[in-house]
Motif scaffolding. Sequence first.
Motif, PDB file in Angstrom:
ATOM      1  N   GLN A  48      24.263  47.288  23.528  1.00 32.02           N
ATOM      2  CA  GLN A  48      23.684  46.121  24.182  1.00 32.02           C
ATOM      3  C   GLN A  48      22.435  45.661  23.433  1.00 32.02           C
ATOM      4  O   GLN A  48      22.234  44.456  23.201  1.00 32.02           O
ATOM      5  N   LEU A  52      21.974  42.214  21.391  1.00 31.71           N
ATOM      6  CA  LEU A  52      20.863  41.280  21.611  1.00 31.71           C
ATOM      7  C   LEU A  52      20.139  41.017  20.296  1.00 31.71           C
ATOM      8  O   LEU A  52      19.713  39.888  20.006  1.00 31.71           O
ATOM      9  N   ARG A  55      22.329  38.945  18.197  1.00 30.53           N
ATOM     10  CA  ARG A  55      22.356  37.602  18.765  1.00 30.53           C
ATOM     11  C   ARG A  55      21.088  36.856  18.398  1.00 30.53           C
ATOM     12  O   ARG A  55      21.118  35.670  18.045  1.00 30.53           O
ATOM     13  N   SER A 236      29.967  38.473  30.346  1.00 27.88           N
ATOM     14  CA  SER A 236      29.711  39.325  29.189  1.00 27.88           C
ATOM     15  C   SER A 236      29.234  40.688  29.651  1.00 27.88           C
ATOM     16  O   SER A 236      28.759  40.847  30.772  1.00 27.88           O
ATOM     17  N   SER A 253      27.594  39.589  23.883  1.00 23.71           N
ATOM     18  CA  SER A 253      26.452  38.803  24.365  1.00 23.71           C
ATOM     19  C   SER A 253      26.613  37.376  23.859  1.00 23.71           C
ATOM     20  O   SER A 253      26.880  37.163  22.672  1.00 23.71           O
TER      21      SER A 253
END
Lengths: 726, 373
Positions: A48, A52, A55, A236, A253
């Motif tokens: 995760q 991030l 992303r 998501s 994400s």
Amino acid sequence: MKPGGESLKRSLTRQYVLLACVPLLMVVVLWSAVAIPQAVRDIESENQRTALLVRAQVELLIAAPSEAAARAATHVTPGTPEPVIRAALSEALDEAQSLESAVLLDSRGTVSIAEVRPGTGVNSSDWEGLDLSHRPFYEKARAATAPVWSNTFLSPLTGRITAVVAAPADGRIVLADLSLDKMSRQIHLPGNPGDVAVIVFDGLGRVIVHPQQQLASWQENLGRTALVQRALSGFSGPGEIELGGKRWLAAVSPASTTGWYVLVAQPRNAMFQPVEQLAGVVGISVLVVLAIVIATALRLAQRQARRYRRLVAAAADLVDDRPGEPDVDLGSEEVHALWAQLRRLLDRSKAQERAARHAQAELQALLDAATEVAIIAMDSEHVVRVFNRGAEKMLGYRAEEVLGGACPLAVHDPVELAQRSEELSQRFRHPVRGWNAITAVAAHFGYEVRDWTYVRKDGTRLSVSLAVTAVKLQLTGKGAAPAGSAAHDAAQRIDEPVGFLFVGTDQSERERAGELELARRRAEAASQAKSEFLSRVSHELRTPMNAMLGYAQLLQLEDVHKLDDFQRERVARIEAAGWHLVTLINDVLDLSTIESGNARIQMDEIDVGLAIGESVRLLAPMAETTGVSLNVSLPPVGGAGGDVWRVQADSTRLRQVLVNVIGNAIKYNVANGRVDVSVHASSTELAAGAAVDGRSPPGGGGAAALHNEINDNRRGLDPPPHARRV
Amino acid sequence: MLLLAGVVALGGCQPPPVRIGFIGGLRGRLSDLVADGRNGAQLAVETLNEKGGRQRYELMVHDDEPDAGAIGALVDAAADRGDAFAVGPMTSSLAAGLLDEANRRRFVMISPTANSGALSKLDDYLFRVAAAAGPGAERLAQVAIDRGLETAAVMMDWRNRSYSEDFAKAFAVKFQALGGTRVEYVRYETRFDPDFADVAAQLLASHPKIVLLASGSIDASMVAQKLRRMDPKVALAVASWTAHDQFLQLGGPAVEGALVLQPLDLDSKAPSYLDFLRRYRARFGMAAGPAAALSYEAAMVGADAMKKTSPGRSLRDVLRVPGDWPGLQGPVVLDRFGDSGNRFFLSEVRGGRFTMLGDAAAKESRDRQADRP
């Protein structure tokens, strides 16, 4: 109790090890239960975070082109000269290196001005004049007030997958073409690329960025995967995905403003890495502990096993009557108690064994003592269990030849056996063969006695009376089980013979005795017939003799017609001969009487001298005829008898004896011989003797018995002269 | 342990998956067609697996981008890996290039779209579910003459020369036979980054009344835009190779009115075809083009033929028996050379979409199918 099994040492060792492993196992399980879920959570969190991070990178990477396009769009105003717009577009390309071209679409969607980065293989002229109004993103770009990104598509100019950002520019649109290859290279992947995969896909699930950029170029579509489908639906988060044949833990994400998504994945087996690292440490620790545990367990088990081995050795000594160790250290109170009980059991067992052996010996001796009776016991499988000495003697087999083996059916006459089989088959209405021909009746009725012919080992035959008895187990218990019940079935099985006992008696002697008895009876019958014949003949002879004697006496007594002396002498002789014949007839009658067992002795006190005198007178004519002198010597009576020799005797029989003996002495004497008849008494008996040629027999007289001694000098007798004692 | 053994035993009973190769260029200017083909084959494999049964199928994708000298390596790779057969190639030139190697390796290829006449009537290991290009080109010539378009220019993508040349010649022969006065040829090579404005200029140099584009959809749309800017009145016609949504999207208004050959009836109401379209959109998020449908059919024909093989009867032996195979719009008919019947349709771009040219045209196409040898 199961036989065999593993050794006590091994069993104890395993138990100790298992006991020690339980806590170890619990530690490992607890650790796994805690560590593995934690590892999964860690990976999901890391994914995760990475998603991030990536992303953010993607947003930064696409922010530059987006901002560049937006800035270029600000330069597009009504009346702005083309060179200015071209400069603005070029500036956008300079600001965002991932852009390959920047163009201005007029209000109809046609490219009016195009600036292309050198080296991309595309010319400005290729763009200019292109009508893009039918592109899917065009309507979206026209309606937007801020830069918007398209989905990926195959660039008609470069032939590569691309995406464009469209910025509204005073009724027109500034379009910037992004190089996805460049953007992919600019994304910084945390960690080893083999451990972490970062995929960027568009709103249709088509791959934009992939560790294998080839898949992006191939327009690979991830839309089939559940995780991507969920993300495209607006949900998501973490999940699993299959890539390249492997399972990955992934997190998706959304990249804001682009409509794209960032997927970060780690191989599923990566979550086991910390577990494996820790498992290595734990494993080594477990191995060390296990080694210690095994060593300790072995020692403990060895100690325990040694005690039991001592117990076994002591028991073996006891069983084999060896002295053994006097005080065996068995370690614990329980084992000592076990040993005491075992010892009692062994003692009792040995006593029972001795008693059984003694009983067996007695039984065997008993069986062997029956040497004239064959005793054979056979089980239901016709295996010989008993074969006594009588059986050995009768059949010619030794016991060791047949004991424990199948009893040879050859001991029975095959013809006889076949006949019996046929007979029993008809009787029982089913085939009866082999041993069953001998045992079938006993099996049904308990026993059977029947004559059989045994065939000895040497082939000779022997007639026996064979008693066959079915041996059955005796049921104990109250009442009979109901028919059809399992107990009843079991009882029926028990009622079946478990074997047979054969007792054979030799019939040869009995048959021989019968034959002898028959012969004896026949001889007796013949003798009886002869005696009866003689008796009848004698009787028939005596009747005329009585008449002859009667008339002879009448002649001698005739007074009217007196006989002269010569005639009287002749008649006297006729009478004497007649009486002699009567005597002979009587003798024959006596003999027949004796032979027929009807002889009667009538004992009276008689005068021996008188009996001798009568006998001598009766025989005088014969002696005279043969020239034998006949002398009677009667010594004086010295005993209690007075003047005469009185003895207890049957006078008739005595006279018969005297006539026979003296007659024989005369008959078989030599010419001019002499027969001396004397009587003398001994201490216990009285003897009367006839001496031949004047020789007197030895001995003296007596009061209780008489010896009559007759001496002769017959030719046919060996010297010393024959002496007959009465 | 017993459970583990049982699982292992059951696992051991699972037959190895049937690998179906896919040969096509997934990069470059022709990749729209090939990607559609790949997707169609992928959907076919997923359909086979969804139907259940113990037999599993896998799609193995090969890229056709290696150097020309090593082009045979595509077949070798597929054969060495144990692929049962391959769906592809998607272009006639690649098919012609791979033919020798496929014959040598005795490796069956079932092409969805390679329909050059040069590949017809060959006793080889290539089977094709698409109709030959020639009759379609002749049909376009007929329509052009019917519409009074007596001069023509033909653009040929020389990278797919086998198809383009065959198509162009068939068109020209028929066009001239029907009264066409002039046919000009312009060829270009996509790998050299052509200047489409220049190509368009060459095409219009002879002032043709109709331009026939024998190329991929991207190139055709780009050229069409250039042509329209130079001569808004010139009529356009494209081969079935170009029948792709990209042609409409990239061409925009420039391709309005263009005659487009279609390998399938886009208005077909066949349930299996409609179901295919629905599942394709659900799976890939886009509409299925004819190339995807043909590729789906090719994979299904191969898998169906696989079931009829036996020791001593190879896949090729099964496919060489003339007969019908299950298709999305009716049976796929293969003759003893592995060539399909005259299955093609004619459409026209109207309002940004392909419009089938009426029932009469469709009936004509069906009649042609019925009259197949």
